[in-house]
Design a protein around this motif. Structure first.
Motif, mmCIF file in Angstrom:
data_model
loop_
_atom_site.group_PDB
_atom_site.id
_atom_site.type_symbol
_atom_site.label_atom_id
_atom_site.label_comp_id
_atom_site.label_asym_id
_atom_site.label_seq_id
_atom_site.Cartn_x
_atom_site.Cartn_y
_atom_site.Cartn_z
ATOM 1 N N PRO A 530 20.462 -64.064 -42.649
ATOM 2 C CA PRO A 530 20.226 -63.923 -41.211
ATOM 3 C C PRO A 530 19.355 -62.688 -40.970
ATOM 4 N N LYS A 531 18.930 -62.518 -39.747
ATOM 5 C CA LYS A 531 18.105 -61.360 -39.401
ATOM 6 C C LYS A 531 18.977 -60.107 -39.385
ATOM 7 N N ILE A 532 18.565 -59.081 -40.114
ATOM 8 C CA ILE A 532 19.329 -57.823 -40.203
ATOM 9 C C ILE A 532 18.598 -56.762 -39.388
ATOM 10 N N ILE A 533 19.299 -56.184 -38.408
ATOM 11 C CA ILE A 533 18.707 -55.205 -37.495
ATOM 12 C C ILE A 533 19.417 -53.862 -37.697
ATOM 13 N N GLN A 534 18.650 -52.779 -37.854
ATOM 14 C CA GLN A 534 19.211 -51.427 -37.960
ATOM 15 C C GLN A 534 18.973 -50.662 -36.658
ATOM 16 N N LYS A 535 20.043 -50.069 -36.155
ATOM 17 C CA LYS A 535 19.929 -49.208 -34.977
ATOM 18 C C LYS A 535 20.574 -47.857 -35.292
ATOM 19 N N ILE A 536 20.024 -47.213 -36.306
ATOM 20 C CA ILE A 536 20.556 -45.934 -36.767
ATOM 21 C C ILE A 536 19.760 -44.804 -36.125
ATOM 22 N N PRO A 537 20.411 -43.854 -35.407
ATOM 23 C CA PRO A 537 19.688 -42.725 -34.810
ATOM 24 C C PRO A 537 18.912 -41.935 -35.857
ATOM 25 N N ALA A 538 17.788 -41.392 -35.432
ATOM 26 C CA ALA A 538 16.905 -40.688 -36.368
ATOM 27 C C ALA A 538 17.533 -39.412 -36.914
ATOM 28 N N LYS A 539 18.223 -38.644 -36.072
ATOM 29 C CA LYS A 539 18.785 -37.359 -36.493
ATOM 30 C C LYS A 539 20.297 -37.474 -36.684
ATOM 31 N N LEU A 540 20.700 -38.437 -37.460
ATOM 32 C CA LEU A 540 22.121 -38.635 -37.732
ATOM 33 C C LEU A 540 22.603 -37.592 -38.742
ATOM 34 N N PRO A 541 23.736 -36.948 -38.503
ATOM 35 C CA PRO A 541 24.217 -35.935 -39.462
ATOM 36 C C PRO A 541 24.636 -36.564 -40.790
ATOM 37 N N LEU A 542 24.648 -35.743 -41.838
ATOM 38 C CA LEU A 542 25.102 -36.204 -43.154
ATOM 39 C C LEU A 542 26.611 -36.418 -43.142
ATOM 40 N N VAL A 543 27.077 -37.266 -44.031
ATOM 41 C CA VAL A 543 28.520 -37.517 -44.159
ATOM 42 C C VAL A 543 29.003 -36.962 -45.489
ATOM 43 N N GLN A 544 30.265 -36.562 -45.507
ATOM 44 C CA GLN A 544 30.874 -35.973 -46.704
ATOM 45 C C GLN A 544 31.686 -37.067 -47.406
ATOM 46 N N VAL A 545 31.061 -37.757 -48.366
ATOM 47 C CA VAL A 545 31.691 -38.923 -48.978
ATOM 48 C C VAL A 545 31.321 -38.993 -50.457
ATOM 49 N N ASP A 546 31.941 -39.975 -51.117
ATOM 50 C CA ASP A 546 31.522 -40.358 -52.455
ATOM 51 C C ASP A 546 30.429 -41.414 -52.306
ATOM 52 N N ARG A 547 29.243 -41.144 -52.860
ATOM 53 C CA ARG A 547 28.092 -42.021 -52.606
ATOM 54 C C ARG A 547 28.336 -43.431 -53.127
ATOM 55 N N GLU A 548 28.931 -43.564 -54.314
ATOM 56 C CA GLU A 548 29.173 -44.890 -54.865
ATOM 57 C C GLU A 548 30.192 -45.649 -54.017
ATOM 58 N N GLY A 549 31.198 -44.938 -53.511
ATOM 59 C CA GLY A 549 32.186 -45.590 -52.663
ATOM 60 C C GLY A 549 31.571 -46.097 -51.372
ATOM 61 N N SER A 566 25.056 -67.790 -39.928
ATOM 62 C CA SER A 566 24.008 -68.765 -40.256
ATOM 63 C C SER A 566 22.655 -68.071 -40.366
ATOM 64 N N ASN A 567 21.668 -68.807 -40.930
ATOM 65 C CA ASN A 567 20.345 -68.214 -41.160
ATOM 66 C C ASN A 567 19.637 -67.827 -39.866
ATOM 67 N N ASP A 568 19.953 -68.540 -38.765
ATOM 68 C CA ASP A 568 19.302 -68.209 -37.495
ATOM 69 C C ASP A 568 20.075 -67.170 -36.690
ATOM 70 N N GLY A 569 21.168 -66.645 -37.257
ATOM 71 C CA GLY A 569 21.942 -65.597 -36.589
ATOM 72 C C GLY A 569 21.394 -64.223 -36.912
ATOM 73 N N LYS A 570 22.144 -63.210 -36.583
ATOM 74 C CA LYS A 570 21.681 -61.845 -36.853
ATOM 75 C C LYS A 570 22.868 -60.929 -37.155
ATOM 76 N N VAL A 571 22.573 -59.907 -37.901
ATOM 77 C CA VAL A 571 23.540 -58.865 -38.265
ATOM 78 C C VAL A 571 22.968 -57.532 -37.813
#
Length: 672
Positions: A530-549, A566-571
């Motif tokens: 399906p169509k994948i749309i990103q709406k991530i802010p440009a200046k998002l702070p870093l997160v304190q995580v395990d990268r692989e996790g 479905s293929n005509d849907g979106k995420v």
């Protein structure tokens, strides 16, 4: 602790030399001293007189070999052992003396080395075993002396030589030669008299050379004191272990007795009786917690003496006093060692009068709980003239019994809910069956495809190149499917067993997301997504995580969203900063407010029933039966995501309006 009082060679030595004072030594100390003295002979160039009496617990074949080696250095070696020891009366290398096993010598530890350059002796008898009912060989104790003093060593050697002649008169001429060589004489008037022949010059000649031994004696004494102090600490540890073991055995005994009953009355009565008989605390009472009764009546009591006033049938309002009530809120155990001196009691005259009325000098109260539910109160009263202090091990024991009483009470109630237990067992059996079926189906399907493709390629020679490539691609895709299935099982097992090593670092959500999307698009063609749309802010702070996790979570959630859309849907993938008043679960930072980053993955797919929004995070959950499923999977993905997010200090949940209404998956991560 009972000591031996029989007259032994040690008594004779102390009588002949009144200035000596015996001490108590551990076996380990004597063993170390003996080996050190033996090494003087084995490593030195002197030819000393050596007399050893092997204690019945000290003799060994290794020790025998050491003295045979000494016999090659000096011909003046006498070995005394109890009859039955593996040393004969004529071993060929040195003189061996076997004495009666009932002789006091069997309890003695003697070693005398008397030479030209040095002399030393150990003269001890077994004192006592420090811990009754436990056999700890290293902790055995001996009373006696050890010294480098030449006069004492000579007197000790004389005493042993006389005892040797009692058992081996045939050695009289040899013993006489020994006396002459080393200047040893018979004891006269409780002192040593030097001989006027051979040994006279020997003693005078070495008088000056033996003076430096004082420094050696001081050094050795320091080492022995250090070893002795270590043994005392070890003995203290043995005693603590013995007490803990004793209380543990009693705990198991009482627990087994309590657990055999489903009658609360019998359980309470057994507990007060057993605790009372073990500690004899004057009075032990138990009363159930009943919110409807402000002042409960005492029904279960044990008293050590009939002369002591009984509380049975009395109204007991101890927990209603503010001092006790407040203490119960902050402590699992309330201990008042001395009710006459306790400051809290002095500020509460009514409570002090209650203790005085019932002659309670020391007081211990433990709430009986089961899973934070208060089911009763256990109290122990000491009514003696002097206060009593309960040790830590005693407190742990009583607390353990109180816990077992709580478990037994709740166990009796559990039997009334057998239908619930049976339903849970049935559900568990169905889950197990589903697990076997799902795993078998998920492994068999790709394996069959791989086998068919490979067999076709191996047996058919004229397969077109494009068909060969298609078969290889299908085999590779199904092998990857199997790999991910097995990897999911391993990952979940490590997460549940805390076997994952986390590498916590500051990470960019955007960078990780780009990596995940690239991987997903590499596995599937654009037409299948399906169509994948990103709406991530440009200046998002870093997160304190395990990268692989984080990569694993994003991969599974986005892959799930694509799979059920479905293929005509979106995420749609969005993120925002949110503030949480609750503290972070695992990686706290010093800040006034804990900030979290919320990630939301929204799809327009088939949706989730509202009553299944929590169930989908359980292991092996499948919305469809495994035989009716239109989309493959084992139901482990969301369970793995929840485990990872919780380990990283965040939360994960799902939102959906129902079937065919799409779904949202939210999870939070701590901000760096």
């Amino acid at each position: 602790m009972k000591t031996k009082t029989s007259n032994s060679l040690l008594d004779n030595l102390l009588e002949s030399l009144p200035q000596l004072r015996s001490q108590v030594y551990f076996k380990a100390s004597l063993k170390a001293l003996s080996h050190a003295m033996e090494d003087l002979v084995l490593k030195g160039d002197d030819q000393p007189l050596v007399i050893v009496n092997f204690h019945q617990q000290h003799f060994s074949s290794q020790g025998s070999r050491r003295y045979q080696r000494m016999a090659g250095i000096t011909d003046q070696v006498y070995v005394m052992t109890p009859q039955g020891a593996n040393i004969s009366n004529n071993c060929g290398l040195h003189s061996a003396i076997a004495y009666d096993e009932n002789d006091d010598l069997a309890q003695d530890w003697h070693l005398v080395i008397f030479g030209k350059q040095y002399c030393a002796c150990i003269f001890c008898r077994e004192f006592a075993s420090p811990i009754e009912a436990i056999s700890i060989d290293r902790a055995r104790q001996f009373e006696g002396i050890w010294t480098f003093e030449r006069q004492v060593c000579a007197q000790a050697a004389n005493l042993l030589l006389e005892r040797i002649l009692d058992y081996r008169p045939d050695l009289a001429s040899r013993v006489e030669v020994t006396r002459k060589i080393y200047g040893l004489t018979q004891r006269l008037n409780n002192s040593l008299v030097e001989s006027n022949h051979n040994g006279n010059n020997f003693n005078k000649g070495v008088a000056q050379r033996i003076r430096p031994i004082d420094a050696h004696q001081l050094f050795t004494a320091r080492l022995v004191n250090y070893l002795q102090s270590s043994q005392y600490r070890q003995l203290k540890a043995y005693r603590n272990l013995f007490n803990k073991e004793r209380l543990e055995r009693l705990t198991n005994k009482i627990t087994a007795f309590i657990r055999n009953s489903l009658d609360p009355n019998e359980i309470f009565q057994t507990a007060v009786r057993e605790i009372g008989q073990i500690f004899s605390p004057c009075r032990c009472i138990i009363y159930p917690d009943d919110p409807s009764e402000i002042t409960p009546l005492i029904e279960y009591e044990w008293i050590a003496d009939d002369s002591l006033a009984s509380l049975k049938g009395e109204s007991w309002q101890i927990v209603s006093y503010p001092l006790i009530e407040e203490a119960l809120k902050v402590s699992e155990t309330i201990i008042i060692s001395d009710t006459k001196q306790d400051l809290g009691i002095k500020t509460n005259p009514q409570l002090g009068n209650l203790f005085a009325e019932w002659e309670i000098r020391s007081f211990l109260l433990i709430p009986i709980r089961y899973q934070e539910t208060l089911v009763g109160i256990l109290e122990i009263h000491h009514c003696g003239e002097k206060p009593y202090t309960w040790s830590d091990s005693e407190q742990l024991f009583i607390k353990a019994i109180a816990n077992q009483v709580g478990v037994a009470i709740m166990q009796a109630q559990t039997y009334s809910n057998l239908e619930v237990v049976n339903r849970q067992l049935a559900n568990l059996e169905r889950t197990q069956s589903n697990l076997i079926a799902i795993v078998g189906h998920e492994l068999r399907t790709p394996l069959s495809t791989i086998q068919i493709c490979l067999e076709s390629l191996a047996e058919e020679e004229n397969i077109p190149i494009d068909l060969q490539q298609s078969m290889l691609q299908t085999a590779l895709e199904d092998s990857e499917r199997m790999r991910r299935l097995i990897q999911d099982f391993l990952t979940l097992s490590k997460l549940e067993g805390n076997g994952v090593r986390w590498q916590i670092e500051s990470t960019s959500l955007q960078d990780t997301l780009d990596l995940v999307l690239s991987s997903i698009q590499g596995r599937k063609t654009i037409n299948h997504l399906p169509k994948i749309i990103q709406k991530i802010p440009a200046k998002l702070p870093l997160v304190q995580v395990d990268r692989e996790g984080l990569t694993e979570v994003l991969n599974k959630l986005i892959d799930n969203a694509c799979k059920f859309t479905s293929n005509d849907g979106k995420v749609t993938i969005t993120a925002k900063v949110m503030k949480s008043s609750a503290p972070k679960k695992q990686f706290p930072k010093k800040s006034k407010a804990h900030q979290m980053l919320e990630v939301i993955i929204t799809d327009t797919g088939r949706g989730i029933e509202t009553n299944q929004l929590e169930t989908i995070f359980q292991c092996f959950y499948q919305e469809e039966g495994f035989l009716r499923r239109s989309i493959g999977g084992t139901g482990l993905g969301l369970a793995i995501c929840r485990q990872i997010i919780q380990k990283l200090g965040g939360e994960i949940w799902a939102v959906s309006q129902g079937k065919n209404q799409g779904s949202e998956f939210h999870f939070t991560l701590p901000i760096a």
